[in-house]
Design a protein around this motif. Structure first.
Motif, PDB file in Angstrom:
ATOM      1  N   LEU A 127      47.324  -8.502 -70.391  1.00  0.00           N
ATOM      2  CA  LEU A 127      46.319  -8.736 -71.480  1.00  0.00           C
ATOM      3  C   LEU A 127      45.028  -8.165 -71.116  1.00  0.00           C
ATOM      4  O   LEU A 127      44.351  -7.352 -71.776  1.00  0.00           O
ATOM      5  N   VAL A 128      44.711  -8.164 -69.642  1.00  0.00           N
ATOM      6  CA  VAL A 128      43.649  -7.574 -69.326  1.00  0.00           C
ATOM      7  C   VAL A 128      43.772  -6.119 -69.130  1.00  0.00           C
ATOM      8  O   VAL A 128      42.779  -5.454 -69.750  1.00  0.00           O
ATOM      9  N   GLY A 129      45.186  -5.648 -68.820  1.00  0.00           N
ATOM     10  CA  GLY A 129      45.242  -4.138 -68.874  1.00  0.00           C
ATOM     11  C   GLY A 129      44.890  -3.563 -70.094  1.00  0.00           C
ATOM     12  O   GLY A 129      44.509  -2.294 -70.362  1.00  0.00           O
ATOM     13  N   ALA A 130      45.453  -4.228 -70.967  1.00  0.00           N
ATOM     14  CA  ALA A 130      45.442  -4.032 -72.578  1.00  0.00           C
ATOM     15  C   ALA A 130      43.786  -3.837 -73.104  1.00  0.00           C
ATOM     16  O   ALA A 130      43.674  -3.449 -74.233  1.00  0.00           O
ATOM     17  N   GLY A 131      43.065  -4.780 -72.501  1.00  0.00           N
ATOM     18  CA  GLY A 131      41.734  -4.722 -72.964  1.00  0.00           C
ATOM     19  C   GLY A 131      41.573  -5.998 -73.955  1.00  0.00           C
ATOM     20  O   GLY A 131      40.611  -6.277 -74.566  1.00  0.00           O
ATOM     21  N   LEU A 132      42.462  -6.996 -73.747  1.00  0.00           N
ATOM     22  CA  LEU A 132      42.208  -8.012 -74.879  1.00  0.00           C
ATOM     23  C   LEU A 132      41.555  -9.294 -74.196  1.00  0.00           C
ATOM     24  O   LEU A 132      41.086 -10.391 -74.578  1.00  0.00           O
ATOM     25  N   VAL A 133      41.543  -9.449 -72.662  1.00  0.00           N
ATOM     26  CA  VAL A 133      41.042 -10.371 -71.996  1.00  0.00           C
ATOM     27  C   VAL A 133      40.370  -9.716 -71.109  1.00  0.00           C
ATOM     28  O   VAL A 133      40.526  -8.798 -70.519  1.00  0.00           O
ATOM     29  N   ASP A 134      38.939 -10.248 -70.758  1.00  0.00           N
ATOM     30  CA  ASP A 134      38.338  -9.803 -69.492  1.00  0.00           C
ATOM     31  C   ASP A 134      38.536 -10.642 -68.250  1.00  0.00           C
ATOM     32  O   ASP A 134      38.736 -11.771 -68.210  1.00  0.00           O
ATOM     33  N   ALA A 135      38.315  -9.731 -67.217  1.00  0.00           N
ATOM     34  CA  ALA A 135      38.417 -10.223 -65.890  1.00  0.00           C
ATOM     35  C   ALA A 135      36.811 -10.269 -65.362  1.00  0.00           C
ATOM     36  O   ALA A 135      36.067  -9.230 -65.468  1.00  0.00           O
ATOM     37  N   GLY A 136      36.458 -11.466 -64.804  1.00  0.00           N
ATOM     38  CA  GLY A 136      35.189 -11.542 -64.251  1.00  0.00           C
ATOM     39  C   GLY A 136      34.958 -10.474 -63.137  1.00  0.00           C
ATOM     40  O   GLY A 136      35.872 -10.147 -62.290  1.00  0.00           O
ATOM     41  N   ASP A 137      33.766 -10.022 -62.794  1.00  0.00           N
ATOM     42  CA  ASP A 137      33.255  -9.031 -61.703  1.00  0.00           C
ATOM     43  C   ASP A 137      32.999  -9.939 -60.695  1.00  0.00           C
ATOM     44  O   ASP A 137      33.117 -11.096 -60.601  1.00  0.00           O
ATOM     45  N   SER A 138      32.787  -9.413 -59.653  1.00  0.00           N
ATOM     46  CA  SER A 138      32.467 -10.014 -58.166  1.00  0.00           C
ATOM     47  C   SER A 138      31.359 -10.896 -58.381  1.00  0.00           C
ATOM     48  O   SER A 138      31.155 -11.759 -57.572  1.00  0.00           O
ATOM     49  N   ALA A 139      30.420 -10.677 -59.141  1.00  0.00           N
ATOM     50  CA  ALA A 139      29.259 -11.574 -59.377  1.00  0.00           C
ATOM     51  C   ALA A 139      29.617 -12.616 -60.537  1.00  0.00           C
ATOM     52  O   ALA A 139      28.675 -13.386 -60.753  1.00  0.00           O
ATOM     53  N   GLY A 140      30.727 -12.623 -60.855  1.00  0.00           N
ATOM     54  CA  GLY A 140      31.161 -13.801 -61.963  1.00  0.00           C
ATOM     55  C   GLY A 140      30.805 -13.511 -63.444  1.00  0.00           C
ATOM     56  O   GLY A 140      31.106 -14.390 -64.158  1.00  0.00           O
ATOM     57  N   GLY A 141      30.136 -12.326 -63.625  1.00  0.00           N
ATOM     58  CA  GLY A 141      29.954 -12.076 -65.004  1.00  0.00           C
ATOM     59  C   GLY A 141      31.295 -11.217 -65.762  1.00  0.00           C
ATOM     60  O   GLY A 141      32.243 -10.820 -64.913  1.00  0.00           O
ATOM     61  N   PHE A 142      30.925 -10.999 -66.891  1.00  0.00           N
ATOM     62  CA  PHE A 142      31.936 -10.197 -67.558  1.00  0.00           C
ATOM     63  C   PHE A 142      31.316  -9.034 -68.461  1.00  0.00           C
ATOM     64  O   PHE A 142      30.165  -9.043 -68.645  1.00  0.00           O
ATOM     65  N   GLU A 143      32.059  -7.881 -68.384  1.00  0.00           N
ATOM     66  CA  GLU A 143      31.543  -6.727 -68.977  1.00  0.00           C
ATOM     67  C   GLU A 143      30.799  -6.924 -70.340  1.00  0.00           C
ATOM     68  O   GLU A 143      29.759  -6.358 -70.500  1.00  0.00           O
TER      69      GLU A 143
END
Length: 501
Positions: free
Chosen positions: A185-201
């Motif tokens: 789901l993350v790879g297909a762009g439907l779920v966001d993964a948090g970055d190192s700072a804990g934010g989302f794109e």
């Protein structure tokens, strides 16, 4: 695809909207995107394609029993026809998700989602029912995901707030299975993964922050490229639903005949086109004297009258053809005009329908409270600055477009609305009136006050018109910069420059 006992990983099969027909040495695959025919197909390749049609299968199993030549043919087919295939994701020996490509050349790779990684559903993602299945889609994604198992639906439902695979694991899915599904789901762009700072794109990227969910979805659906449903003038309802008449039957009510200008006289006194084009501007103040019924009649005649009306007999689609002074796609002319009159010399205040065939007004509502409500919304759209003589509400008979156009009907009616705005601006400028197109209107209020069905016809635009105030200033560019001139001075300078005394 029907699921049998499967090994965790990915499987492949034909999409549910693909119909496969097998004949001796020939295979025909039919889908909404078209028809793929294969001839002189050997037994091995036929057997492999039957496996795809019967249900999800491990890609490696497709090659079993094939000769080298047949395996090459199969790989070639899979490369040429990815739009016919669905990729299933298996966890706990059950197919959980199924991904279908919605854009040409779309590929994705699953990512690794650590057990403690924070993930959440993209703010652009949404679930809906599609042909009997619950699907997850996003205008940012080039695949749709069918949530084929209850465990997958439960997983997605819990992703409204940031979670980790450890949070999401349960009796139906362990941490590893959750990580597998989230990876796709993350790879297909439907779920966001948090970055190192804990934010989302979508929260940190300045471009994405400026897109609203509905605007981005609308953009992705009204132009081809990211979506695979049929689009354009394909007549999706022909033979099942009759088209709307090209001209709306006017309501029953008191009528007022309108002035019909002589176009030769109009041509003789009109400013040059460039004068009107360069002088066009929104004016939100009005003269002491109101707009007149004669001016209103000329304005509507030049903007919206029916010039041509041809029956359906000569059209192979069975659709009537109509023509007005402005262009529309497919000669649809779905836009209708309603006038909320505050003041107009020679015409009673009220809410009127413009009968574009008879060139007359028909009273549809004379309730002062309804008239005031419409005018208040219009004034609010200008920050309380404008209180025009007449509010023109543009409504759309939506099915006039959607009967012919799939996927773009609403986008097209907004384009038509813009065309009408520009036509109104130019005619009003040429006539020396005060025009102002509005960006906001209350569609529910308009449907109620105009006595319309919100799904069949309601407002898509609003335009204020009034008398032009004395001394209204216009801009004129000189060597020393821009100068403000009153209307008479502006017209004289414009006429002189364009060779009009």
């Amino acid at each position: 695809m029907q699921t049998t006992t499967l090994t965790d990983g990915t499987v492949v099969g034909f999409r549910d909207d693909v119909r496969a027909e097998f004949e001796a040495g020939r295979i025909v695959l039919t889908s909404p995107a078209g028809v793929v025919a294969m001839r002189q197909v050997g037994d091995g390749l036929t057997a492999a394609l039957r496996r795809l049609a019967d249900g999800p299968v491990d890609p490696a199993d497709l090659l079993s029993g094939l000769t080298g030549r047949e395996a090459a043919q199969l790989r070639g087919f899979l490369d040429r026809a990815p739009h016919l295939l669905a990729r299933g994701v298996v966890a706990a020996e059950q197919e959980m998700l199924r991904l279908e490509r919605t854009a040409p050349g779309a590929e994705y790779a699953p990512v690794t989602v650590a057990p403690a990684a924070r993930v959440r559903l993209s703010r652009f993602a949404f679930c809906r029912s599609r042909e009997g299945a619950l699907v997850l889609e996003s205008p940012l994604a080039r695949h749709r995901v069918l949530l084929v198992h209850p465990a997958a639906r439960r997983l997605v439902a819990e992703l409204g707030a940031p979670r980790t695979p450890m949070d999401l694991a349960g009796d139906d899915l362990d941490v590893a299975a959750v990580g597998t599904l989230l990876g796709h789901l993350v790879g297909a762009g439907l779920v966001d993964a948090g970055d190192s700072a804990g934010g989302f794109e979508s929260e940190t990227d300045p471009t994405l922050r400026q897109w609203s969910f509905h605007d981005l979805l609308f953009h992705s659906r009204t132009r081809p490229g990211r979506y695979d449903d049929p689009i354009g003038g394909i007549y999706p309802h022909r033979g099942e639903i009759p088209p709307l008449p090209a001209v709306k039957e006017p309501p029953v009510g008191r009528t007022v005949e309108l002035y019909r200008p002589d176009l030769d006289e109009v041509l003789a006194r009109d400013p040059a086109f460039t004068v009107a084009l360069e002088g066009r501007r929104s004016i939100r103040s009005y003269g002491e004297e109101p707009l007149t019924l004669r001016q209103l009649g000329e304005f509507l005649y030049r903007v919206g009258r029916v010039r041509v009306l041809r029956g359906a007999e000569g059209d192979p689609t069975g659709n009537e053809i109509v023509g007005r002074p402005y262009p529309t796609g497919g000669s649809a002319y779905e836009i209708e005009l309603y006038l909320t009159v505050r003041r107009c010399a020679g015409l009673d205040a009220g809410i009127w329908f413009y009968d574009s065939v008879a060139h007359r007004l028909v009273l549809v509502n004379d309730e002062p409270a309804d008239r005031a409500a419409m005018l208040d919304v219009a004034a609010g759209a200008t920050g309380g600055e404008a209180n025009g003589d007449v509010l023109i509400t543009l409504t759309s008979r939506f099915q006039r477009l959607s009967w012919k156009y799939a996927g773009i009907a609403y986008g097209m009616t907004l384009r038509h609305c813009g065309v009408v705005y520009q036509t109104m601006y130019l005619v009003a400028t040429a006539m020396g009136l005060a025009p102002c197109g509005l960006g906001i209107g209350d569609a529910d209020l308009a449907a109620r006050v105009l006595r319309l069905d919100w799904l069949r016809e309601t407002s898509v635009g609003d335009f204020l018109l009034g008398s032009r105030p004395e001394g209204e200033l216009g801009t004129w560019r000189t060597e020393d910069g821009w100068q403000l001139l009153n209307g008479a001075e502006w017209a004289l300078r414009a006429g002189a420059e364009l060779g009009r005394e």
